[in-house]
Design an enzyme around this catalytic site. Structure first.
Site, PDB file in Angstrom:
ATOM      1  N   CYS A 290       0.846  -1.174   0.000  1.00  0.00           N
ATOM      2  CA  CYS A 290       0.000   0.000   0.000  1.00  0.00           C
ATOM      3  C   CYS A 290       0.892   1.239   0.000  1.00  0.00           C
ATOM      4  CB  CYS A 290      -0.860   0.055   1.260  1.00  0.00           C
ATOM      5  SG  CYS A 290      -2.125  -1.218   1.331  1.00  0.00           S
TER       6      CYS A 290
ATOM      7  N   GLY B  54      -0.183   0.247  -4.948  1.00  0.00           N
ATOM      8  CA  GLY B  54      -1.502  -0.370  -4.775  1.00  0.00           C
ATOM      9  C   GLY B  54      -2.471   0.131  -5.820  1.00  0.00           C
TER      10      GLY B  54
ATOM     11  N   ASN C 181       0.021   1.037   5.750  1.00  0.00           N
ATOM     12  CA  ASN C 181       0.782   0.184   4.832  1.00  0.00           C
ATOM     13  C   ASN C 181       1.508  -0.857   5.668  1.00  0.00           C
ATOM     14  OD1 ASN C 181       3.958   0.728   3.146  1.00  0.00           O
ATOM     15  ND2 ASN C 181       2.537  -0.956   2.920  1.00  0.00           N
ATOM     16  N   GLY C 182       1.266  -2.132   5.386  1.00  0.00           N
ATOM     17  CA  GLY C 182       1.963  -3.182   6.116  1.00  0.00           C
ATOM     18  C   GLY C 182       1.044  -4.328   6.455  1.00  0.00           C
TER      19      GLY C 182
ATOM     20  N   CYS D  79      12.736  -3.542   4.740  1.00  0.00           N
ATOM     21  CA  CYS D  79      12.549  -4.558   3.708  1.00  0.00           C
ATOM     22  C   CYS D  79      13.545  -4.349   2.566  1.00  0.00           C
ATOM     23  CB  CYS D  79      11.121  -4.433   3.168  1.00  0.00           C
ATOM     24  SG  CYS D  79      10.802  -5.406   1.698  1.00  0.00           S
TER      25      CYS D  79
ATOM     26  N   TYR E 142      12.936  -3.711  -5.752  1.00  0.00           N
ATOM     27  CA  TYR E 142      11.820  -3.713  -6.691  1.00  0.00           C
ATOM     28  C   TYR E 142      10.626  -2.824  -6.315  1.00  0.00           C
ATOM     29  CZ  TYR E 142       7.608  -5.661  -8.906  1.00  0.00           C
ATOM     30  OH  TYR E 142       6.423  -5.808  -9.548  1.00  0.00           O
TER      31      TYR E 142
ATOM     32  N   SER F 240      11.258  -2.601 -14.415  1.00  0.00           N
ATOM     33  CA  SER F 240      12.043  -2.681 -13.189  1.00  0.00           C
ATOM     34  C   SER F 240      13.459  -3.197 -13.403  1.00  0.00           C
ATOM     35  CB  SER F 240      11.308  -3.540 -12.163  1.00  0.00           C
ATOM     36  OG  SER F 240      10.951  -4.767 -12.746  1.00  0.00           O
TER      37      SER F 240
ATOM     38  N   ASP G 122      16.511  -9.152 -14.736  1.00  0.00           N
ATOM     39  CA  ASP G 122      15.225  -8.872 -14.094  1.00  0.00           C
ATOM     40  C   ASP G 122      15.457  -8.732 -12.591  1.00  0.00           C
ATOM     41  OD1 ASP G 122      12.543  -8.382 -13.819  1.00  0.00           O
ATOM     42  OD2 ASP G 122      11.872 -10.366 -14.460  1.00  0.00           O
ATOM     43  N   ASP G 123      14.406  -8.285 -11.867  1.00  0.00           N
ATOM     44  CA  ASP G 123      14.581  -8.022 -10.440  1.00  0.00           C
ATOM     45  C   ASP G 123      14.395  -9.258  -9.574  1.00  0.00           C
ATOM     46  OD1 ASP G 123      11.572  -7.995  -9.665  1.00  0.00           O
ATOM     47  OD2 ASP G 123      11.751  -6.635 -11.355  1.00  0.00           O
TER      48      ASP G 123
ATOM     49  N   CYS H 273       6.822 -14.151   3.047  1.00  0.00           N
ATOM     50  CA  CYS H 273       6.868 -12.887   3.796  1.00  0.00           C
ATOM     51  C   CYS H 273       5.629 -12.798   4.677  1.00  0.00           C
ATOM     52  CB  CYS H 273       6.896 -11.708   2.821  1.00  0.00           C
ATOM     53  SG  CYS H 273       6.820 -10.112   3.647  1.00  0.00           S
TER      54      CYS H 273
ATOM     55  N   CYS I  40      15.529  -6.295   6.768  1.00  0.00           N
ATOM     56  CA  CYS I  40      14.829  -7.570   6.841  1.00  0.00           C
ATOM     57  C   CYS I  40      15.274  -8.356   5.610  1.00  0.00           C
ATOM     58  CB  CYS I  40      13.313  -7.370   6.801  1.00  0.00           C
ATOM     59  SG  CYS I  40      12.444  -8.951   6.632  1.00  0.00           S
TER      60      CYS I  40
ATOM     61  N   CYS J  60      12.818 -13.286   3.576  1.00  0.00           N
ATOM     62  CA  CYS J  60      12.382 -14.136   2.457  1.00  0.00           C
ATOM     63  C   CYS J  60      13.581 -14.759   1.744  1.00  0.00           C
ATOM     64  CB  CYS J  60      11.490 -13.363   1.488  1.00  0.00           C
ATOM     65  SG  CYS J  60      12.210 -11.845   0.902  1.00  0.00           S
TER      66      CYS J  60
HETATM   67  S1  SF4 Z   1      10.375 -10.987   4.119  1.00  0.00           S
HETATM   68 FE1  SF4 Z   1      11.239 -10.158   2.216  1.00  0.00          FE
HETATM   69  S2  SF4 Z   1       9.541  -9.030   1.227  1.00  0.00           S
HETATM   70 FE2  SF4 Z   1       8.976  -9.377   3.395  1.00  0.00          FE
HETATM   71  S3  SF4 Z   1       9.657  -7.545   4.471  1.00  0.00           S
HETATM   72 FE3  SF4 Z   1      11.322  -9.026   4.640  1.00  0.00          FE
HETATM   73  S4  SF4 Z   1      12.665  -8.577   2.860  1.00  0.00           S
HETATM   74 FE4  SF4 Z   1      10.703  -7.569   2.509  1.00  0.00          FE
END
Ligand code: SF4
Length: 489
Positions: free
Chosen positions: A13, A40, A115-116, A249, A255, A296, A358-359, A395, A446, A449
């Site tokens: 978002c 979004g 957002n989140g 993130c 991306y 991207s 690509d990303d 995620c 973070c 993923c």
């Molecule tokens: S898990 Fe991946 S997509 Fe989700 S917040 Fe962490 S880095 Fe971002």
């Protein structure tokens, strides 16, 4: 039900807050939301305050569909506004879940844009329902809004402090009351939020690109756990979290966010170019041209090309006008897959050894089709290079990802995936390479993923659901079943 032509990750978002002393804020919010449209496309909304009353308009669709009439904007008077663009990660894609969330409170009506994703939304909701709270929607954003409503009579510090104490997960939020505007970011700082100025007014937005878009300028990023308050006396910041961390993130840099936005002091276009250059160092290959997957992949492809001296060439044209649509394509159109979005430039491709940049790869279905397009256009080799490290874990912080069993890199080795894609070779940027390209250390991000290390603890129950789903190998066996993603409302 909405139809999407690929399996790319979805942004979550976009949130916005505007204070325009002496003029209406709604037109500025409207144009500001255009700059956040990429975050979004399911719904959009603006709420305004004229100092005594909060009014709101929201609807399903893109910003210019929701605010198609000039009279809609004119019907939103007042110097303060919050705005929202939504892609649903929690709660169905229906109007009652569109944002801002509107609630009555003892200090007057308030509007909240979020957002989140709250990972403890279910528990919180049950606790609050047991305490007598009623909810109008199924979204986690309303749960967060109702915590603000309960505590706002004791001041912004108390309300935001309570959100930080009770809500676990990712949240960047803007809030409008009749008298003030404030925004805050979760204690881990997973999703972005920045503060800026416009003339003698102020702005808060998910991304700094929203400021420049309406003649404003970024001031600084809101820190993890920090709150920014805007009213007639100006803009002030306070720290609301007991123990703030830095877990932004990494995918925002790779991306999600717009390339003209700045995060951690770096313009994302520059960070992505550097990712491309690092990718070239980590995965060199002899070839004739470097081709981006538009849009991207463009900065990273330029970075790869500059690093190696291999010429950069556009190899396909992206249709600007096919986006999310609620009209269902028939089966024959579905089978066209990415062709509805990307047309190869045969003159550029024929007879060439192509490095395709690509990303990211999620399920692999889109990349597989693009590789096929390149070979059909006459490429002699297609070497796939990806700026996101392999995505192996789901995620829980607001990005709509497949479950672990559907993530191509979680169920296949690099060699198996390369062969599944039909590519001549496959190379991913390392986590270290991506982090170095941003100019920060790993402990600023973070990376869950990619490495499964979740900075905000996720319950075993949630993990079990996302991890234990049996691998959906149907989409890996061919292009028929998984190349088009249907999202049930
Ligand atoms: S898990 Fe991946 S997509 Fe989700 S917040 Fe962490 S880095 Fe971002």
């Amino acid at each position: 039900m909405a139809w999407e032509a690929d399996d790319r990750l979805k942004e979550e978002c976009g949130v916005l807050g505007v204070y325009t002393p002496g003029q209406d804020a709604a037109p500025v919010a409207f144009f500001g939301l255009f700059a956040l449209q990429h975050r979004g496309q399911e719904s959009a909304g603006i709420a305004v305050s004229d100092g005594s009353m909060v009014r709101m308009h929201k609807g399903m669709g893109l910003v210019n569909q929701v605010f198609a009439e000039q009279t809609t904007i004119q019907g939103l008077p007042g110097e303060m506004a919050v705005g929202h663009t939504r892609y649903s990660t929690t709660g169905a894609s229906v109007l009652r879940n569109a944002q801002p969330v509107y609630c009555q409170s003892l200090v007057g009506d308030i509007a909240v844009a979020h957002n989140g994703n709250l990972i403890n939304a279910k528990e919180l909701r049950e606790e609050m329902q047991a305490e007598g709270e009623t909810f109008d929607s199924t979204s986690d954003s309303e749960t967060l809004a109702r915590i603000i409503v309960r505590n706002l009579p004791e001041g912004v510090e108390k309300a935001v402090g309570e959100v930080m104490r009770r809500c676990k997960g990712a949240y960047s939020v803007t809030v409008l009351t009749p008298k003030l505007l404030f925004g805050f970011r979760d204690p881990w700082g997973v999703r972005p939020l920045s503060a800026g100025r416009r003339g003698d007014g102020y702005m808060i937005a998910s991304e700094s690109c929203a400021f420049e878009h309406v003649g404003g300028k970024a001031d600084r990023e809101v820190m993890p756990g920090e709150c920014v308050v805007v009213d007639k006396d100006g803009m002030r910041f306070f720290q609301a979290a007991a123990e703030p961390h830095h877990s932004m993130c990494l995918f925002e840099f790779i991306y999600f966010a717009r390339p003209d936005s700045k995060m951690y002091g770096t313009t994302l276009y520059t960070a992505r170019e550097r990712m491309g250059a690092k990718l070239a160092l980590e995965h060199p290959v002899e070839a004739d041209i470097v081709v981006p997957v538009p849009d991207s992949g463009i900065p990273a492809a330029l970075g790869y090309s500059k690093q190696t001296g291999i010429p950069y060439r556009e190899g396909m044209i992206k249709s600007r006008y096919i986006h999310r649509t609620f009209i269902q394509p028939d089966q024959s159109m579905r089978e066209m897959g990415v062709r509805m979005k990307l047309t190869p430039l045969e003159d550029h491709i024929r007879g060439q050894r192509v490095i395709l940049v690509d990303d990211s790869i999620v399920r692999g279905t889109t990349t597989k089709q693009i590789v096929k397009l390149m070979f059909e256009a006459g490429a002699t080799e297609v070497h796939v290079r990806i700026t996101a490290p392999p995505i192996k874990f789901p995620c829980f912080y607001g990005i709509d990802m497949a479950s672990k069993g559907e993530l191509a890199a979680a169920v296949m080795s690099i060699e198996e995936l390369s062969s599944y894609l039909g590519a001549s070779s496959l190379g991913y940027l390392s986590i270290q390479g991506a982090v170095d390209a941003v100019g920060k250390t790993k402990d600023h991000f973070c990376l869950a993923c990619f490495n499964g290390d979740y900075p905000i603890p996720v319950s075993m129950d949630q993990k079990k659901h996302a991890f234990d789903e049996p691998p959906d190998v149907g989409h890996l066996a061919g292009v028929a079943s998984g190349q088009l993603r249907l999202i049930e409302d």
